[in-house]
Design an enzyme around this catalytic site. Structure first.
Site, PDB file in Angstrom:
ATOM      1  N   SER A 116       0.816  -1.207   0.000  1.00  0.00           N
ATOM      2  CA  SER A 116       0.000   0.000   0.000  1.00  0.00           C
ATOM      3  C   SER A 116       0.851   1.259   0.000  1.00  0.00           C
ATOM      4  O   SER A 116       2.022   1.253   0.389  1.00  0.00           O
ATOM      5  CB  SER A 116      -0.907   0.010   1.235  1.00  0.00           C
ATOM      6  OG  SER A 116      -0.124   0.159   2.419  1.00  0.00           O
ATOM      7  N   VAL A 117       0.228   2.367  -0.388  1.00  0.00           N
ATOM      8  CA  VAL A 117       0.911   3.657  -0.360  1.00  0.00           C
ATOM      9  C   VAL A 117       1.267   4.031   1.079  1.00  0.00           C
ATOM     10  O   VAL A 117       2.390   4.476   1.358  1.00  0.00           O
ATOM     11  CB  VAL A 117       0.031   4.752  -0.994  1.00  0.00           C
ATOM     12  CG1 VAL A 117       0.674   6.125  -0.819  1.00  0.00           C
ATOM     13  CG2 VAL A 117      -0.191   4.463  -2.478  1.00  0.00           C
TER      14      VAL A 117
ATOM     15  N   GLY B 281       1.663   2.103   3.808  1.00  0.00           N
ATOM     16  CA  GLY B 281       2.702   1.248   4.364  1.00  0.00           C
ATOM     17  C   GLY B 281       4.057   1.511   3.738  1.00  0.00           C
ATOM     18  O   GLY B 281       5.078   1.592   4.431  1.00  0.00           O
ATOM     19  N   GLY B 282       4.080   1.664   2.413  1.00  0.00           N
ATOM     20  CA  GLY B 282       5.328   1.931   1.725  1.00  0.00           C
ATOM     21  C   GLY B 282       5.911   3.275   2.094  1.00  0.00           C
ATOM     22  O   GLY B 282       7.130   3.412   2.261  1.00  0.00           O
TER      23      GLY B 282
ATOM     24  N   GLU C 253       6.992  -0.455  -4.553  1.00  0.00           N
ATOM     25  CA  GLU C 253       5.943  -0.560  -5.566  1.00  0.00           C
ATOM     26  C   GLU C 253       4.629  -0.360  -4.821  1.00  0.00           C
ATOM     27  O   GLU C 253       4.200  -1.225  -4.054  1.00  0.00           O
ATOM     28  CB  GLU C 253       5.975  -1.938  -6.234  1.00  0.00           C
ATOM     29  CG  GLU C 253       7.259  -2.216  -6.992  1.00  0.00           C
ATOM     30  CD  GLU C 253       7.311  -1.520  -8.336  1.00  0.00           C
ATOM     31  OE1 GLU C 253       6.263  -1.423  -9.011  1.00  0.00           O
ATOM     32  OE2 GLU C 253       8.392  -1.052  -8.708  1.00  0.00           O
TER      33      GLU C 253
ATOM     34  N   CYS D 287      -2.245  -5.563  -9.112  1.00  0.00           N
ATOM     35  CA  CYS D 287      -1.746  -4.189  -9.041  1.00  0.00           C
ATOM     36  C   CYS D 287      -1.848  -3.475 -10.372  1.00  0.00           C
ATOM     37  O   CYS D 287      -1.732  -2.247 -10.434  1.00  0.00           O
ATOM     38  CB  CYS D 287      -0.295  -4.171  -8.547  1.00  0.00           C
ATOM     39  SG  CYS D 287       0.793  -5.306  -9.418  1.00  0.00           S
TER      40      CYS D 287
END
Length: 453
Positions: free
Chosen positions: A203-204, A206-207, A226, A263
Site C-alpha cells: 500500500s501507499v 505502508g510503503g 511498488e 496491481c
C-alpha cells in the site's frame, strides 16, 4: 508472531558475513544457486499451492501459474547473470596526451550488500518470499532477509525453509536467506545498519512509512517501493465506435480478474462522452461475479473505498455485478473536469473489483498525459498481465513507485547494484570481471565502443 530484535541482529550479521561471498561469486556459481532455488520450489509446488490456497483463497489454478511465474523469473535472472551485461563493465584506457591526462579507469556494478524484501499480499509467490525482489537481489549478488506478509504466514515460513535448504544444498554461504515476521520486525529491518537496500510491494501508506524510515536513517538507504496505482486507460472515440462492446467485455474481465486484486487492474478508464461505452460496460458488468478478498483487512476496506468515491458529487453508480463469495463488482462514472479538480479523491486506489469510468471530450489532451504518468504504455489491450522479460517495466511516477526503477523484468536487478571504479589498479588487484582475460567473454564498453564477446 514477531521476530525479536536479537534475532534480527543475528540474521543481519549472518547476511553481512555472506555478502562478500555473494558479491565475489562468479556468474556460473551464482546462476547455479538461483536455479537450485527455482528447482526446489518447483519440486514443492503441490505442498506450497495447498498451503497458499488455504491462506489466500486464490484457487489452485491461479496459484500453480504463479509458482511457475516465480520459478521462471528465477531462471530469467540466472540467464541475466550468465549473460553478464548487467554489470555495465566500462573501460577507459590511460591517455597521457589527453587534457587533463586520463588515467586507466575500469568500472562495474557490484551488489550493495544485504537486502530487505517486504512480501506482498496479492501475489503470495511471485511478489512474496521468493518473488521478483528476492530473485533480483540475489542475482545482483546480495543476501536477502524477507519480511513475511501477515496474510500468508504458514506459506511464508514453509517457502523460506525450502529456500534456505536449497541454497545451502547448492553451496551458497550461511546467511544467504532468512525470514522475519511482524510489523515491528519490518520497521527494525529497514533501519538496521547492516541492511543496505529494501524492496517493498504494498500500500501507499505502508510503503511511505517504510520509505521515511529508510530515508531517516543516519545512513539513508535506497528504498524501492511498488505502491498504489490506478493504471489509467484511454478509450479513443474511434475504438469505442469500432469495437465498443468488445472493449467493454474486456474491461470487465480485466478489472474483476482475481477479484480486482492485481496491481495492474485498470482502475480509471477515460471514455469518450456520448459514445455509448459506459452503457456497454454496464451491460457487461451486470453478470460479472465477485470473489473473496485476500484478507479481512482488505475485505473491510473495500466498501469504505467505494463509499469515499461515491461521496463525490460527480460520481454515480453505472452497474453492480453479482457478489458471489465475496466482493461485488462495481462500475462508477465521473467526468474529466471533476478528476482534474479533485484528483486526490477520484484517483485514490480502491483495492478490489471496481473501476471508475471518466467521461471526456478532448481526446488530444487526454492522450498527452499518458507518457507523463505511466511507466508502461500499452496499446490495444487491457493492462492486467505483466510478462517477465528482459524489456518489461513495472511501475511509474509516484505513487506507483518511490523510484524510477522496475520490480519486474531483467532490469529489476539494477536496484540492488552500486557502481565501483578502479583507477590505475594493478591487474592482480582487480575484481575477476575487470581483468582482460574475463573481458574476452563479457559484454563491455572500451573507450566508448561497445564490445561483444
Amino acid at each position: 508472531m514477531t521476530t525479536t530484535p536479537d534475532r534480527i541482529d543475528e540474521l543481519a550479521a549472518a547476511a553481512s558475513a555472506a555478502a562478500p561471498i555473494w558479491r565475489d561469486s562468479d556468474a556460473a556459481t551464482r546462476a547455479t544457486w538461483l536455479r537450485a532455488l527455482a528447482d526446489a520450489l518447483d519440486g514443492a509446488a503441490d505442498e506450497l499451492v495447498a498451503i497458499a490456497d488455504r491462506e489466500t483463497r486464490l484457487g489452485e489454478a491461479r496459484l500453480r501459474g504463479e509458482v511457475a511465474r516465480t520459478t521462471g523469473q528465477l531462471g530469467l535472472f540466472a540467464d541475466v547473470v550468465t549473460e553478464g551485461s548487467f554489470r555495465e563493465i566500462t573501460i577507459d584506457e590511460a591517455d597521457a596526451a589527453a587534457t587533463p591526462p586520463q588515467p586507466e579507469l575500469r568500472r562495474l556494478l557490484v551488489g550493495v550488500g544485504p537486502v530487505a524484501v517486504f512480501s506482498a499480499s496479492n501475489f503470495p509467490f511471485a511478489f512474496s518470499v521468493c518473488g521478483g525482489d528476492t530473485a533480483s537481489a540475489l542475482a545482483a549478488g546480495n543476501p536477502v532477509i524477507v519480511k513475511a506478509h501477515s496474510g500468508h504466514p504458514e506459506l511464508s515460513r514453509r517457502t523460506a525453509e525450502i529456500a534456505v535448504a536449497a541454497l545451502d544444498g547448492a553451496g551458497a554461504p550461511e546467511g544467504s536467506f532468512a525470514l522475519v515476521e511482524g510489523r515491528e520486525a519490518g520497521n527494525a529491518l529497514v533501519q538496521h545498519p547492516l541492511v543496505r537496500a529494501a524492496g517493498f510491494t504494498g500500500s501507499v501508506s505502508g510503503g511511505r512509512a517504510l520509505f521515511d524510515l529508510a530515508s531517516g536513517r543516519p545512513d539513508p538507504i535506497p528504498f524501492y517501493g511498488e505502491l498504489g496505482s490506478v493504471n489509467p486507460v484511454v478509450v479513443t472515440p474511434a475504438a469505442a465506435e469500432a469495437r465498443g462492446d468488445e472493449l467493454a467485455r474486456g474491461l470487465v474481465t480485466s478489472f474483476t480478474l482475481g477479484a480486482g486484486q492485481f496491481c495492474t487492474k485498470p482502475g480509471v478508464v477515460f471514455v469518450p462522452r456520448g459514445s455509448g461505452f459506459v452503457e456497454s460496460v454496464a451491460a457487461a458488468a451486470h453478470g460479472a461475479t465477485g470473489g473473496p478478498l485476500l484478507t479481512d483487512r482488505i475485505t473491510e476496506a473495500f466498501p469504505a473505498g467505494i463509499a469515499a468515491l461515491e461521496a463525490d458529487a460527480s460520481v454515480r453508480v453505472a452497474a453492480e455485478g453479482v457478489p458471489g463469495d465475496g466482493a461485488r463488482p462495481v462500475v462508477l462514472v465521473s467526468d474529466a473536469s471533476a478528476v482534474a479538480a479533485r484528483p486526490e479523491v477520484l484517483l485514490e486506489e480502491c483495492f478490489g473489483p471496481v473501476t471508475l469510468l471518466v467521461e471526456y471530450a478532448d481526446e488530444s489532451a487526454t492522450l498527452a498525459l499518458l507518457q507523463e504518468r505511466a511507466g508502461r504504455v500499452l496499446f490495444a489491450g487491457w493492462p492486467t498481465g505483466v510478462a517477465v522479460t528482459w524489456s518489461q517495466h513495472h511501475g511509474g511516477p509516484w505513487p506507483a513507485t518511490t523510484s524510477l526503477h522496475t520490480s519486474v523484468g531483467a532490469t529489476a536487478i539494477r536496484r540492488f547494484l552500486r557502481p565501483l571504479v578502479f583507477q590505475d589498479a594493478p591487474a592482480a588487484l582487480l575484481p575477476r570481471e575487470l581483468r582482460d582475460e574475463s573481458l574476452e567473454r563479457t559484454p563491455h564498453r572500451r573507450n566508448g565502443v561497445l564490445v561483444l564477446p
